[in-house]
Scaffold this motif. Structure first.
Motif, mmCIF file in Angstrom:
data_model
loop_
_atom_site.group_PDB
_atom_site.id
_atom_site.type_symbol
_atom_site.label_atom_id
_atom_site.label_comp_id
_atom_site.label_asym_id
_atom_site.label_seq_id
_atom_site.Cartn_x
_atom_site.Cartn_y
_atom_site.Cartn_z
ATOM 1 N N ALA A 199 0.774 -1.314 0.009
ATOM 2 C CA ALA A 199 -0.107 -0.197 -0.160
ATOM 3 C C ALA A 199 0.822 1.319 -0.014
ATOM 4 O O ALA A 199 0.644 2.318 -0.873
ATOM 5 C CB ALA A 199 -1.051 -0.105 1.219
ATOM 6 N N ILE A 200 2.052 1.266 0.856
ATOM 7 C CA ILE A 200 2.866 2.468 1.003
ATOM 8 C C ILE A 200 3.354 2.682 -0.248
ATOM 9 O O ILE A 200 3.503 3.810 -0.954
ATOM 10 C CB ILE A 200 3.641 2.211 2.215
ATOM 11 C CG1 ILE A 200 2.892 2.159 3.436
ATOM 12 C CG2 ILE A 200 4.749 3.534 2.153
ATOM 13 C CD1 ILE A 200 3.957 1.933 4.529
ATOM 14 N N GLY A 201 3.966 1.620 -0.935
ATOM 15 C CA GLY A 201 4.703 1.856 -2.216
ATOM 16 C C GLY A 201 3.789 2.453 -3.407
ATOM 17 O O GLY A 201 4.188 2.929 -4.129
ATOM 18 N N PHE A 221 -1.631 6.012 -6.340
ATOM 19 C CA PHE A 221 -2.492 5.246 -6.165
ATOM 20 C C PHE A 221 -3.295 5.614 -4.820
ATOM 21 O O PHE A 221 -2.591 6.304 -3.942
ATOM 22 C CB PHE A 221 -2.461 3.781 -6.325
ATOM 23 C CG PHE A 221 -2.163 3.262 -7.670
ATOM 24 C CD1 PHE A 221 -3.383 2.885 -8.387
ATOM 25 C CD2 PHE A 221 -1.007 3.088 -8.055
ATOM 26 C CE1 PHE A 221 -3.089 2.620 -9.543
ATOM 27 C CE2 PHE A 221 -0.794 2.494 -9.340
ATOM 28 C CZ PHE A 221 -1.747 2.113 -10.278
ATOM 29 N N ILE A 222 -4.256 5.363 -4.609
ATOM 30 C CA ILE A 222 -5.087 5.407 -3.203
ATOM 31 C C ILE A 222 -5.210 4.118 -2.681
ATOM 32 O O ILE A 222 -6.343 3.485 -2.978
ATOM 33 C CB ILE A 222 -6.536 6.320 -3.292
ATOM 34 C CG1 ILE A 222 -6.247 7.720 -3.725
ATOM 35 C CG2 ILE A 222 -6.990 6.391 -1.762
ATOM 36 C CD1 ILE A 222 -7.565 8.437 -3.955
ATOM 37 N N PRO A 223 -4.394 3.503 -1.897
ATOM 38 C CA PRO A 223 -4.558 2.302 -1.401
ATOM 39 C C PRO A 223 -5.439 2.097 -0.447
ATOM 40 O O PRO A 223 -5.403 2.982 0.576
ATOM 41 C CB PRO A 223 -3.163 1.695 -1.131
ATOM 42 C CG PRO A 223 -2.401 3.096 -0.945
ATOM 43 C CD PRO A 223 -3.137 4.122 -1.666
ATOM 44 N N MET A 224 -6.009 0.933 -0.366
ATOM 45 C CA MET A 224 -6.998 0.675 0.975
ATOM 46 C C MET A 224 -6.656 -0.987 1.380
ATOM 47 O O MET A 224 -7.582 -1.957 0.867
ATOM 48 C CB MET A 224 -8.551 0.723 0.565
ATOM 49 C CG MET A 224 -8.846 2.107 -0.008
ATOM 50 S SD MET A 224 -10.562 2.162 -0.319
ATOM 51 C CE MET A 224 -11.226 2.162 1.156
ATOM 52 N N MET A 263 -3.261 6.678 2.381
ATOM 53 C CA MET A 263 -3.946 5.427 2.233
ATOM 54 C C MET A 263 -5.069 5.498 3.330
ATOM 55 O O MET A 263 -5.167 6.464 4.149
ATOM 56 C CB MET A 263 -2.958 4.160 2.603
ATOM 57 C CG MET A 263 -2.603 4.261 4.227
ATOM 58 S SD MET A 263 -1.711 2.790 4.591
ATOM 59 C CE MET A 263 -0.231 2.943 3.535
ATOM 60 N N VAL A 264 -5.928 4.492 3.048
ATOM 61 C CA VAL A 264 -7.110 4.415 4.010
ATOM 62 C C VAL A 264 -6.965 2.716 4.308
ATOM 63 O O VAL A 264 -7.285 1.842 3.583
ATOM 64 C CB VAL A 264 -8.571 4.521 3.300
ATOM 65 C CG1 VAL A 264 -9.502 3.871 4.496
ATOM 66 C CG2 VAL A 264 -8.848 6.023 2.959
ATOM 67 N N MET A 265 -6.349 2.591 5.723
ATOM 68 C CA MET A 265 -5.986 1.137 6.127
ATOM 69 C C MET A 265 -7.388 0.720 6.776
ATOM 70 O O MET A 265 -7.865 1.465 7.703
ATOM 71 C CB MET A 265 -5.138 1.042 6.908
ATOM 72 C CG MET A 265 -4.937 -0.038 7.345
ATOM 73 S SD MET A 265 -3.372 -0.530 8.280
ATOM 74 C CE MET A 265 -3.481 0.320 9.768
ATOM 75 N N ARG A 266 -8.060 -0.504 6.527
ATOM 76 C CA ARG A 266 -9.151 -1.069 7.211
ATOM 77 C C ARG A 266 -8.725 -2.273 8.043
ATOM 78 O O ARG A 266 -7.975 -2.974 7.520
ATOM 79 C CB ARG A 266 -10.146 -1.602 6.163
ATOM 80 C CG ARG A 266 -10.784 -0.283 5.138
ATOM 81 C CD ARG A 266 -11.757 -0.992 4.085
ATOM 82 N NE ARG A 266 -12.633 -2.137 4.632
ATOM 83 C CZ ARG A 266 -12.675 -3.427 4.645
ATOM 84 N NH1 ARG A 266 -11.518 -3.852 3.693
ATOM 85 N NH2 ARG A 266 -13.340 -4.198 5.205
ATOM 86 N N VAL A 268 -2.746 9.767 6.025
ATOM 87 C CA VAL A 268 -2.888 7.986 6.414
ATOM 88 C C VAL A 268 -3.921 7.953 7.329
ATOM 89 O O VAL A 268 -3.925 8.682 8.241
ATOM 90 C CB VAL A 268 -1.331 7.783 7.219
ATOM 91 C CG1 VAL A 268 -1.581 6.426 7.507
ATOM 92 C CG2 VAL A 268 -0.253 8.235 6.102
ATOM 93 N N VAL A 269 -4.950 7.279 6.871
ATOM 94 C CA VAL A 269 -6.203 7.292 7.686
ATOM 95 C C VAL A 269 -6.381 5.476 8.176
ATOM 96 O O VAL A 269 -6.161 4.815 7.234
ATOM 97 C CB VAL A 269 -7.277 7.513 6.854
ATOM 98 C CG1 VAL A 269 -8.768 7.640 7.829
ATOM 99 C CG2 VAL A 269 -7.234 8.863 6.239
ATOM 100 N N VAL A 270 -6.794 5.335 9.193
ATOM 101 C CA VAL A 270 -7.243 3.881 9.654
ATOM 102 C C VAL A 270 -8.742 3.865 10.183
ATOM 103 O O VAL A 270 -9.208 4.724 10.944
ATOM 104 C CB VAL A 270 -6.404 3.522 10.856
ATOM 105 C CG1 VAL A 270 -6.800 1.918 11.304
ATOM 106 C CG2 VAL A 270 -4.846 3.526 10.629
ATOM 107 N N MET A 271 -9.432 2.870 9.397
ATOM 108 C CA MET A 271 -10.733 2.735 9.991
ATOM 109 C C MET A 271 -10.848 1.492 10.559
ATOM 110 O O MET A 271 -10.513 0.356 10.282
ATOM 111 C CB MET A 271 -11.894 2.857 8.765
ATOM 112 C CG MET A 271 -13.181 2.475 9.260
ATOM 113 S SD MET A 271 -14.560 2.667 7.937
ATOM 114 C CE MET A 271 -15.027 4.300 8.061
#
Length: 727
Positions: free
Chosen positions: A457-459, A465-468, A503-506, A563-566
């Motif tokens: 995701a970071i790369g 890109f907008i990785p999730m 990014m949006v990490m779920r 950098v977002v975490v849901m």
């Protein structure tokens, strides 16, 4: 006497007397002009190292981990293109000085000396840290000493091929770019490096394009611990999917030849390669490291006798490119330049205040192409049979699925990745049908390795890109938390906002799953996330909120580069009923695609004088408790935080207007929970009587006692009644 001065004098003496080390004759495709350019970069890097040590001794510099002995990396830089993204080992000053020579208008000596002196004019970090890096040179800054940058290098390399098929709005890398990442022989043993290289092999083995060049700089020692002779080659020369190359890093001709072969292999075959360079370490690990205290004099003097600058001098003389006098003139010119420039660099301003230091924690806004959302025709096709159900009340997992569908329709640069997110549709079905709707390029089933999932995701975010990424369970994040803490969240800080990885990490998390999994699948601790500066943490409690918050999370990543975490409460995914069986009290309808809940916007239900401040499962349980309290004559208002970082203090204080008492309900453990900050806030900024109920400091059990350590409907009711009746 400083070993750097000893090595300096030895270089001058041996060059003058002609006592140069023996070695292979110069050979390969390196031109005379490029050979001289490489040597100039080596000399500049060497003298920058010496100057950094003198600046530190004078109290004017703050970094002395040098690149001396690793000057062969200048030849690697010469074999690559400036458009090739480079994630560098901290001993790669020679790579950066050489790449600077490839890009007109750069000033490597000035830039790096400003960094040594922590000046605010340092063009990469703004004085926050000595890091190699440059926006114009396509070198993101690294602070890693344990190879934690390797997973994101894998992700960036993967993104090159994907961007050909699915071009993101803010693309950085060209179609034929490759990605290079370098690291030490000691770091190659770290689990992060092992995982990243394994992921690259796993990907390559399946013939998925991955133009990545690993460069292992093997100087035979990690601070004081020796690397077993032959270990790196034995470990990496026969890995499936990974082409192994070896070069003598002391020989600029051999290094250039092999690096060019390796780079050409990666560029044409679109497969990863491993370039193993044998080098030496000069001066010890850093300026404060006295290697004579733990190494024999014979050993480090042997390294000094193999000084790569001496080898470069011999090769250039044998090739007839330069004579000894010309070589010494280049070397002296570099020293004079560093001395002169350092005199000015140490006078430049430095950071002074907390606000100065913190100015780049939150990335800058970026321009994005406006979007009006997907058309109804496109939605009808994508949703398929679900389209007719959009108006019917649904649980959280279904509404999240629909929100993700609309978001992926609207923003083609959104890519999801994680174990089981594609064919299976996630452990709890949240991503079901998305692979059918958007294809495997945008729904990537990864191998089982959380570090590699986040690195991917970071790369990919480095390339627009907008990785999730999805982490299956909150407890599994601990396997990879450094990717979030040490890499993703620090990038804007250490690059002064020039590099970002939005990014949006779920994460499926928190407790209250009935009889399943124990503490690995029920984890009620968010402390690991809450103390990372700059990270946004969202935690919805009902399906409609989840959909609208997910839209805001994507907006924050896309437009504000956050950098977002849901954290998605597992127990609430399928929740339908509230007060009784089949009452459907926790179902909600899907909000229109243009509706979202903004960062810091809290939810308020009711207007009673007793406020219950909570989030996640706490809102669900508190809503049940509110009915019991109402039957006892106690009216409540339930304030749902929704956003756990940064805590929405203004929204909470506004929601408390007219309240008389406050109960904090926190499903996380008493120690390290949100309730600690909330209780402090209530004490410092209000005069309202307040109390809290939080989970016990315990892991969660499997079976009937699954919720025994956490707040319940009954315990919340009792705590609220006690607070309300207290004088």
């Amino acid at each position: 006497m400083d070993r750097a001065d000893i090595v300096d004098q030895a270089f001058r003496d041996k060059l003058t007397t002609g006592h140069l080390p023996s070695g292979a004759a110069p050979s390969g495709p390196l031109s005379d002009t490029d050979a001289v350019a490489i040597f100039r970069a080596q000399c500049l890097s060497r003298n920058l190292d010496r100057r950094s040590r003198k600046m530190q001794a004078a109290g004017q510099g703050y970094y002395t981990i040098g690149s001396s002995g690793h000057e062969g990396m200048a030849a690697v830089a010469s074999a690559l293109r400036p458009s090739d993204m480079a994630f560098l080992h901290y001993r790669d000053g020679a790579f950066q000085t050489m790449r600077s020579a490839q890009v007109p208008g750069t000033t490597p000596a000035w830039d790096m000396l400003l960094s040594f002196s922590t000046s605010t004019e340092d063009p990469i970090s703004g004085g926050r840290h000595k890091v190699l890096g440059s926006r114009s040179l396509n070198i993101p800054p690294q602070t890693s000493t344990i190879a934690s940058h390797l997973p994101k290098a894998v992700g960036a390399a993967y993104s090159v091929g994907l961007a050909k098929r699915q071009t993101p709005e803010h693309r950085v890398l060209e179609d034929d770019s490759i990605v290079m990442c370098s690291f030490g022989d000691a770091s190659s043993n770290h689990s992060t490096a092992q995982g990243a290289i394994n992921t690259a092999c796993w990907t390559s083995y399946q013939s998925v394009p991955l133009p990545l060049l690993f460069v292992c700089e093997d100087n035979g020692i990690g601070i004081s611990t020796r690397t077993p002779r032959g270990w790196v080659a034995a470990n990496y020369e026969n890995k499936p999917g990974l082409k192994y190359f070896h070069a003598d890093g002391l020989d600029l001709y051999d290094t250039y030849r092999v690096a060019k072969e390796a780079a050409d292999y990666v560029r044409t075959r679109r497969k990863p390669a491993f370039l193993h360079l044998t080098l030496v370490r000069l001066y010890g690990h850093a300026g404060s490291d006295l290697q004579q205290a733990y190494l024999s004099k014979e050993l480090f003097e042997g390294w000094e006798a193999d000084d790569p600058l001496l080898h470069s001098a011999r090769l250039l003389i044998e090739q007839g490119v330069l004579n000894a006098e010309q070589i010494l003139a280049i070397y002296q010119e570099a020293e004079d330049q560093c001395t002169r420039v350092a005199t000015e660099a140490v006078k430049r301003p430095r950071l002074k205040t907390a606000s100065d230091v913190m100015a780049s924690i939150i990335p800058p806004m970026r321009d994005c192409i406006p979007s009006n959302g997907p058309s109804e025709d496109a939605r009808a096709v994508a949703f398929g049979s679900d389209y007719k159900q959009l108006a019917n009340p649904q649980p959280m997992n279904k509404l999240l699925n629909w929100a993700l569908t609309d978001l992926m329709l609207e923003h083609r640069e959104i890519v999801m990745m994680g174990e089981d997110v594609g064919r299976k549709g996630g452990v709890y079905g949240v991503t079901q049908k998305l692979v059918d709707r958007f294809g495997p390029d945008r729904m990537i089933d990864t191998l089982l390795d959380e570090q590699s999932i986040l690195g991917l995701a970071i790369g990919m975010a480095h390339n627009g890109f907008i990785p999730m990424p999805e982490i299956q369970f909150l407890a599994y994040l601990h396997n990879a938390e450094d990717q979030l803490r040490g890499e993703a969240a620090t990038l804007s800080f250490f690059s002064n906002g020039q590099f970002t990885n939005p990014m949006v990490m779920r994460i499926a998390g928190l407790g209250y799953q009935k009889g399943f999994g124990g503490h690995f699948h029920n984890d009620n601790s968010l402390a690991v996330l809450r103390d990372i500066p700059g990270v946004v943490i969202a935690c919805p409690s009902r399906g409609d909120d989840a959909a609208m918050m997910m839209r805001e999370c994507v907006r924050l990543a896309r437009e504000e580069q956050r950098v977002v975490v849901m954290v998605e409460p597992i127990a609430l995914y399928p929740m339908r009923d509230l007060m009784g069986e089949k009452d459907g009290g926790w179902l909600s309808t899907y909000p229109e695609p243009d509706r979202r809940i903004g960062l810091g916007e809290v939810g308020v239900e009711g207007d009673g004088p007793l406020a219950i401040l909570t989030y996640g499962n706490g809102r669900y349980l508190s809503t049940q408790a509110a009915a019991d309290l109402r039957a006892q004559g106690i009216e409540t208002r339930i304030i749902d935080l929704r956003w756990l970082a940064p805590l929405p203090l203004e929204g909470v204080l506004a929601a408390l207007g007219g309240a008389e008492k406050v109960l904090v309900v926190d499903e996380c453990r008493t120690t390290g929970s949100q309730s600690e900050a909330l209780m402090a806030m209530l004490h410092e900024q209000t005069d309202l009587p307040h109390a809290r109920i939080a989970a016990q400091d315990s892991f969660i059990a499997t079976g009937p006692a699954y919720a025994a350590t956490m707040p319940s409907r009954a315990s919340i009711t009792e705590a609220a009644r006690t607070l309300w009746n207290a004088s």
